[in-house]
Design a protein around this motif. Structure first.
Motif, PDB file in Angstrom:
ATOM      1  N   VAL A 159       0.853  -1.172   0.000  1.00 38.57           N
ATOM      2  CA  VAL A 159       0.000   0.000   0.000  1.00 38.57           C
ATOM      3  C   VAL A 159       0.899   1.235   0.000  1.00 38.57           C
ATOM      4  O   VAL A 159       1.767   1.395   0.862  1.00 38.57           O
ATOM      5  CB  VAL A 159      -0.940   0.005   1.216  1.00 38.57           C
ATOM      6  CG1 VAL A 159      -1.826   1.225   1.204  1.00 38.57           C
ATOM      7  CG2 VAL A 159      -1.770  -1.259   1.220  1.00 38.57           C
ATOM      8  N   VAL A 160       0.689   2.111  -0.967  1.00 39.19           N
ATOM      9  CA  VAL A 160       1.513   3.306  -1.121  1.00 39.19           C
ATOM     10  C   VAL A 160       1.001   4.381  -0.174  1.00 39.19           C
ATOM     11  O   VAL A 160      -0.178   4.684  -0.144  1.00 39.19           O
ATOM     12  CB  VAL A 160       1.463   3.811  -2.585  1.00 39.19           C
ATOM     13  CG1 VAL A 160       2.272   5.072  -2.748  1.00 39.19           C
ATOM     14  CG2 VAL A 160       1.919   2.736  -3.524  1.00 39.19           C
ATOM     15  N   SER A 161       1.912   4.919   0.609  1.00 41.99           N
ATOM     16  CA  SER A 161       1.538   6.046   1.468  1.00 41.99           C
ATOM     17  C   SER A 161       2.057   7.313   0.799  1.00 41.99           C
ATOM     18  O   SER A 161       3.248   7.462   0.556  1.00 41.99           O
ATOM     19  CB  SER A 161       2.138   5.880   2.860  1.00 41.99           C
ATOM     20  OG  SER A 161       3.535   5.843   2.782  1.00 41.99           O
ATOM     21  N   ASN A 162       1.191   8.206   0.490  1.00 35.28           N
ATOM     22  CA  ASN A 162       1.563   9.458  -0.184  1.00 35.28           C
ATOM     23  C   ASN A 162       1.968  10.497   0.861  1.00 35.28           C
ATOM     24  O   ASN A 162       1.283  11.485   1.093  1.00 35.28           O
ATOM     25  CB  ASN A 162       0.398   9.963  -1.038  1.00 35.28           C
ATOM     26  CG  ASN A 162       0.141   9.077  -2.220  1.00 35.28           C
ATOM     27  OD1 ASN A 162       1.086   8.543  -2.803  1.00 35.28           O
ATOM     28  ND2 ASN A 162      -1.124   8.889  -2.562  1.00 35.28           N
ATOM     29  N   ASP A 163       3.098  10.271   1.523  1.00 38.90           N
ATOM     30  CA  ASP A 163       3.555  11.187   2.558  1.00 38.90           C
ATOM     31  C   ASP A 163       4.749  12.030   2.123  1.00 38.90           C
ATOM     32  O   ASP A 163       5.300  12.791   2.909  1.00 38.90           O
ATOM     33  CB  ASP A 163       3.888  10.426   3.842  1.00 38.90           C
ATOM     34  CG  ASP A 163       4.909   9.330   3.630  1.00 38.90           C
ATOM     35  OD1 ASP A 163       5.413   9.201   2.499  1.00 38.90           O
ATOM     36  OD2 ASP A 163       5.193   8.592   4.588  1.00 38.90           O
ATOM     37  N   GLY A 164       5.202  11.882   0.885  1.00 38.00           N
ATOM     38  CA  GLY A 164       6.267  12.720   0.371  1.00 38.00           C
ATOM     39  C   GLY A 164       7.663  12.122   0.484  1.00 38.00           C
ATOM     40  O   GLY A 164       8.623  12.726   0.027  1.00 38.00           O
TER      41      GLY A 164
END
Length: 177
Positions: A159-164
């Motif tokens: 699962v990709v976490s879009n946190d930078g």
């Protein structure tokens, strides 16, 4: 028709019709319950106890063929009653004709088709070993929780976490503003 109703005096006609309809509809979603073919009639005879030492499957087949319409493959409730009367003399040879017919109707009334002898799902040999989630290893182990239930998409994909941050960055969340 008057004599046909006479035979049903001890057993309610609706009980006989319910049995007839139940066996007629058994395994056939399109059946109306008003006609019975030879296969289902034989099942009815086996499940209700008509067939045995005195009445064989051959007897049942012969009597069914004798009473079905010439070009037809099925019988109706009316023909069913006549067939039961004929089989009653063979099934209960020591009883009088009327007692044998009444006993036959008691034997058949209110019965439903059974599923004895059908195939059941078994868990033997390799099946037990393959479905035991406690023995899973590697990536398969990540797909199930401690109870053995699947995790769904969480267990299948990263699962990709879009946190930078890029994947594997060790100083994540340490940057001060």
């Amino acid at each position: 028709f008057q004599s046909f109703q006479h035979y049903f005096k001890r057993i309610n006609l609706s009980d006989m019709e319910e049995t007839f309809a139940a066996f007629s509809k058994f395994g056939d979603t399109k059946s109306t319950g008003k006609e019975l073919d030879n296969k289902k009639f034989s099942k009815l005879c086996k499940d209700t106890g008509i067939m045995g030492k005195l009445v064989t499957s051959t007897d049942v087949d012969i009597i069914f063929s004798k009473h079905k319409p010439k070009a037809g493959r099925t019988i109706t409730v009316r023909e069913f009653g006549v067939i039961l009367d004929e089989l009653s003399a063979k099934r209960f040879p020591k009883k009088s004709a009327d007692d044998a017919k009444a006993a036959m109707r008691e034997l058949v009334a209110g019965k439903a088709p059974g599923t004895t002898g059908t195939t059941k799902a078994t868990k033997v040999g390799a099946t037990d070993r393959l479905t035991d989630t406690s023995k899973y290893t590697g990536s398969h182990k990540e797909r199930v929780d401690a109870d053995g239930k699947g995790k769904g998409i969480q267990g299948r994909e990263n699962v990709v976490s879009n946190d930078g941050y890029v994947a594997g960055y060790s100083n994540k969340d340490t940057y001060d503003n």
